[in-house]
Design a protein around this motif. Structure first.
Motif, PDB file in Angstrom:
ATOM      1  N   LYS A 175      60.709  56.265  21.359  1.00  0.00           N
ATOM      2  CA  LYS A 175      61.199  57.464  21.136  1.00  0.00           C
ATOM      3  C   LYS A 175      59.979  58.718  21.160  1.00  0.00           C
ATOM      4  N   SER A 176      58.918  58.082  21.345  1.00  0.00           N
ATOM      5  CA  SER A 176      57.502  58.834  21.368  1.00  0.00           C
ATOM      6  C   SER A 176      57.162  59.134  22.725  1.00  0.00           C
ATOM      7  N   THR A 177      57.393  60.417  23.239  1.00  0.00           N
ATOM      8  CA  THR A 177      56.722  60.944  24.386  1.00  0.00           C
ATOM      9  C   THR A 177      55.468  60.576  24.575  1.00  0.00           C
ATOM     10  N   LYS A 178      54.513  60.842  23.489  1.00  0.00           N
ATOM     11  CA  LYS A 178      52.959  60.766  23.773  1.00  0.00           C
ATOM     12  C   LYS A 178      52.968  59.199  24.071  1.00  0.00           C
ATOM     13  N   LEU A 179      53.560  58.439  23.304  1.00  0.00           N
ATOM     14  CA  LEU A 179      53.557  56.933  23.711  1.00  0.00           C
ATOM     15  C   LEU A 179      53.709  56.481  25.103  1.00  0.00           C
ATOM     16  N   ILE A 180      54.867  56.970  25.616  1.00  0.00           N
ATOM     17  CA  ILE A 180      55.477  56.842  26.834  1.00  0.00           C
ATOM     18  C   ILE A 180      54.333  57.163  27.873  1.00  0.00           C
ATOM     19  N   ILE A 181      53.810  58.221  27.956  1.00  0.00           N
ATOM     20  CA  ILE A 181      52.968  59.003  28.807  1.00  0.00           C
ATOM     21  C   ILE A 181      51.667  58.114  28.531  1.00  0.00           C
ATOM     22  N   THR A 182      51.248  57.699  27.578  1.00  0.00           N
ATOM     23  CA  THR A 182      50.314  56.578  27.225  1.00  0.00           C
ATOM     24  C   THR A 182      50.355  55.269  28.167  1.00  0.00           C
ATOM     25  N   ILE A 183      51.549  54.842  27.839  1.00  0.00           N
ATOM     26  CA  ILE A 183      51.700  53.490  28.497  1.00  0.00           C
ATOM     27  C   ILE A 183      51.987  53.418  29.959  1.00  0.00           C
ATOM     28  N   LEU A 184      52.484  54.713  30.324  1.00  0.00           N
ATOM     29  CA  LEU A 184      52.520  54.765  31.808  1.00  0.00           C
ATOM     30  C   LEU A 184      51.166  54.708  32.702  1.00  0.00           C
ATOM     31  N   THR A 185      50.500  55.660  31.768  1.00  0.00           N
ATOM     32  CA  THR A 185      49.050  55.961  32.334  1.00  0.00           C
ATOM     33  C   THR A 185      48.058  54.437  32.459  1.00  0.00           C
ATOM     34  N   SER A 186      48.479  53.707  31.198  1.00  0.00           N
ATOM     35  CA  SER A 186      47.799  52.478  31.282  1.00  0.00           C
ATOM     36  C   SER A 186      48.126  51.654  32.350  1.00  0.00           C
ATOM     37  N   LEU A 187      49.473  51.733  32.772  1.00  0.00           N
ATOM     38  CA  LEU A 187      50.109  50.783  33.728  1.00  0.00           C
ATOM     39  C   LEU A 187      49.455  51.152  34.952  1.00  0.00           C
ATOM     40  N   VAL A 188      49.386  52.415  35.313  1.00  0.00           N
ATOM     41  CA  VAL A 188      48.951  53.076  36.649  1.00  0.00           C
ATOM     42  C   VAL A 188      47.328  52.544  36.714  1.00  0.00           C
ATOM     43  N   VAL A 189      46.504  52.641  35.628  1.00  0.00           N
ATOM     44  CA  VAL A 189      45.402  52.175  35.711  1.00  0.00           C
ATOM     45  C   VAL A 189      45.244  50.565  36.080  1.00  0.00           C
ATOM     46  N   ALA A 190      46.078  49.924  35.092  1.00  0.00           N
ATOM     47  CA  ALA A 190      45.984  48.311  35.564  1.00  0.00           C
ATOM     48  C   ALA A 190      46.472  48.088  37.108  1.00  0.00           C
ATOM     49  N   VAL A 191      47.350  48.763  37.557  1.00  0.00           N
ATOM     50  CA  VAL A 191      47.834  48.271  38.733  1.00  0.00           C
ATOM     51  C   VAL A 191      46.875  48.700  39.706  1.00  0.00           C
ATOM     52  N   SER A 192      46.242  49.790  39.740  1.00  0.00           N
ATOM     53  CA  SER A 192      45.151  50.299  40.387  1.00  0.00           C
ATOM     54  C   SER A 192      43.851  49.061  40.651  1.00  0.00           C
ATOM     55  N   GLY A 193      43.485  48.984  39.183  1.00  0.00           N
ATOM     56  CA  GLY A 193      42.545  47.746  38.879  1.00  0.00           C
ATOM     57  C   GLY A 193      42.889  46.262  39.411  1.00  0.00           C
ATOM     58  N   GLY A 194      44.333  46.174  39.644  1.00  0.00           N
ATOM     59  CA  GLY A 194      44.688  44.813  40.045  1.00  0.00           C
ATOM     60  C   GLY A 194      44.387  44.997  41.590  1.00  0.00           C
ATOM     61  N   LEU A 195      44.753  45.998  42.093  1.00  0.00           N
ATOM     62  CA  LEU A 195      44.582  45.991  43.628  1.00  0.00           C
ATOM     63  C   LEU A 195      42.965  46.041  44.187  1.00  0.00           C
ATOM     64  N   TYR A 196      42.317  46.731  43.221  1.00  0.00           N
ATOM     65  CA  TYR A 196      41.171  46.636  43.759  1.00  0.00           C
ATOM     66  C   TYR A 196      40.410  44.975  43.525  1.00  0.00           C
ATOM     67  N   LEU A 197      40.954  44.425  42.507  1.00  0.00           N
ATOM     68  CA  LEU A 197      40.490  43.077  42.563  1.00  0.00           C
ATOM     69  C   LEU A 197      40.990  42.222  43.736  1.00  0.00           C
ATOM     70  N   VAL A 198      42.232  42.634  43.943  1.00  0.00           N
ATOM     71  CA  VAL A 198      42.843  41.579  45.317  1.00  0.00           C
ATOM     72  C   VAL A 198      42.068  42.139  46.773  1.00  0.00           C
ATOM     73  N   VAL A 199      41.461  43.249  46.731  1.00  0.00           N
ATOM     74  CA  VAL A 199      40.896  43.615  47.881  1.00  0.00           C
ATOM     75  C   VAL A 199      39.411  43.398  47.820  1.00  0.00           C
ATOM     76  N   TYR A 200      38.842  43.345  46.713  1.00  0.00           N
ATOM     77  CA  TYR A 200      37.406  43.312  46.733  1.00  0.00           C
ATOM     78  C   TYR A 200      37.033  41.946  46.165  1.00  0.00           C
ATOM     79  N   HIS A 201      37.940  41.480  44.928  1.00  0.00           N
ATOM     80  CA  HIS A 201      37.195  40.298  44.071  1.00  0.00           C
ATOM     81  C   HIS A 201      38.354  39.335  43.868  1.00  0.00           C
ATOM     82  N   VAL A 202      39.052  39.034  45.041  1.00  0.00           N
ATOM     83  CA  VAL A 202      39.956  38.001  44.941  1.00  0.00           C
ATOM     84  C   VAL A 202      39.842  36.856  44.377  1.00  0.00           C
ATOM     85  N   ASN A 203      38.389  36.287  44.251  1.00  0.00           N
ATOM     86  CA  ASN A 203      38.050  35.252  43.677  1.00  0.00           C
ATOM     87  C   ASN A 203      38.224  35.099  42.048  1.00  0.00           C
ATOM     88  N   LEU A 204      38.234  36.164  41.648  1.00  0.00           N
ATOM     89  CA  LEU A 204      38.250  36.507  40.057  1.00  0.00           C
ATOM     90  C   LEU A 204      39.525  35.872  39.851  1.00  0.00           C
TER      91      LEU A 204
END
Length: 370
Positions: A175-204
């Protein structure tokens, strides 16, 4: 009540039309003579059994289900954990243990458990919607165990489907708009970080349990020239869809690997062209639209969360399957809902439809108090 009945009837009619298209597409896929099994006949049997399941499950009392939700969750865990324990019923195929096999039939438990998972997450999201921290802790603790069991099979595609469904319910319940925005932002950052690892550091990623072949598909998607053999299936799919032109190809000799299962959209595009593929997409859009309308029309939070979870599950499956056949997404083992051949996927989708119908039927103020 009248609106609910219309929603239920429209969903059943759309699924009937999709089932007819499934049988027709599978029949056309068999005309390439690359298969010995009569998948067309088997799919008719699967669909018939599926509609029986729809009829029975549509009679469910969801208040009773919610009062026994712990047993539903435990049954789901047993179903998923049993596949990881070596036993005569479990078959290891291509390095993965995803199926129970008995008397010549196979069952993929993750397909059957999808509906149980959404109902469980929706129940606890509705039950603790006034206490956000408790809601997040309980729902994601329960979801985390299930996601881990599916990842261990391993089945990354299905794990993502489960995650997306739970995430949708979780976001709707906040029910918290701020919390929703925070979670969605965190998800975008996490997905971006995951793609970076897949492309450049898959061994990790491989060190923490992921499999190299899962990332090989992503690498092939990003750079097809790096592995022509892995890109072969997508290449054939693109050629098949392109040769379908506006109204379909007259040729029946186009070879598409897995043309009756994961790549069945390629068969439809090839045999029925742009017009046939567009009609299928319109039916899918109508189906998702009806689910969204139903979710908005529901009186209880639980009913809304359940139907919204199913709407996202189907929408993601449809998008991912079609996108991978035209090279917009990496290849996965996600079937096209109600269209792809398969007993487990057909039954799993029909179970979902049956529960959706039951939720719409049972939606009233009593569900709020459950």
């Amino acid at each position: 009540m009248q609106t609910n009945n219309r929603l239920r009837e429209s969903l059943v009619v759309i699924v009937c039309l999709l089932s007819m298209i499934s049988c027709l597409a599978i029949y056309m896929a068999q005309q390439t003579n690359q298969y010995d099994t009569n998948f067309f006949r088997m799919q008719i049997i699967f669909i018939t059994v599926g509609f029986v399941a729809v009829f029975l499950l549509s009679k469910l009392d969801m208040t009773f289900v919610r009062s026994n939700i712990i047993w539903v969750y435990l049954a789901m865990l047993i179903l998923l954990a049993g596949i990881l324990i070596p036993n005569p019923l479990v078959a290891k195929i291509n390095g993965a243990t995803r199926w129970y096999q008995l008397a010549g039939f196979s069952l993929q438990p993750s397909e059957i458990a999808k509906s149980m998972f959404i109902v469980v997450i929706a129940h606890f999201a509705a039950k603790y919607e006034r206490i956000i921290w408790k809601q997040l802790l309980i729902t994601w603790s329960l979801a985390g165990v299930v996601l881990l069991l599916i990842m261990k099979q391993p089945d990354l595609g299905t794990t993502i489907v489960y995650f997306v469904s739970a995430f949708t319910i979780s976001i709707l319940a906040l029910k918290s708009t701020k919390l929703i925005i925070t979670i969605l932002t965190s998800l975008v950052v996490a997905v971006s970080g995951g793609l970076y690892l897949v492309v450049y550091h898959v061994n990790l990623l491989e060190k923490i349990g992921f499999k190299s072949y899962q990332f090989r598909r992503i690498h092939t998607w990003l750079d097809p020239a790096s592995d022509p053999n892995s890109f072969y299936q997508v290449d054939r799919s693109l050629k098949a869809i392109g040769s379908g032109t506006m109204s379909g190809s007259n040729s029946t000799s186009v070879y598409i690997p897995e043309s009756h299962t994961d790549m069945i959209f390629s068969t439809i595009g090839n045999q029925f062209g742009f017009i046939g593929a567009s009609l299928l997409l319109i039916l899918f859009m109508l189906f998702i639209h009806q689910l969204i309308i139903a979710a908005l029309h529901m009186k209880s939070s639980f009913s809304t969360y359940v139907i919204a979870g199913f709407a996202m599950m189907f929408a993601f499956n449809i998008f991912e399957n079609i996108a991978m056949t035209i090279g917009l997404m990496p290849l996965t083992g996600i079937p096209l809902p109600f269209i792809s051949y398969g007993g487990s996927s057909t039954l799993g989708n029909m179970i979902a439809l049956g529960i959706i119908l039951a939720v719409i039927k049972c939606d009233d103020t009593s569900l709020r108090r459950a």
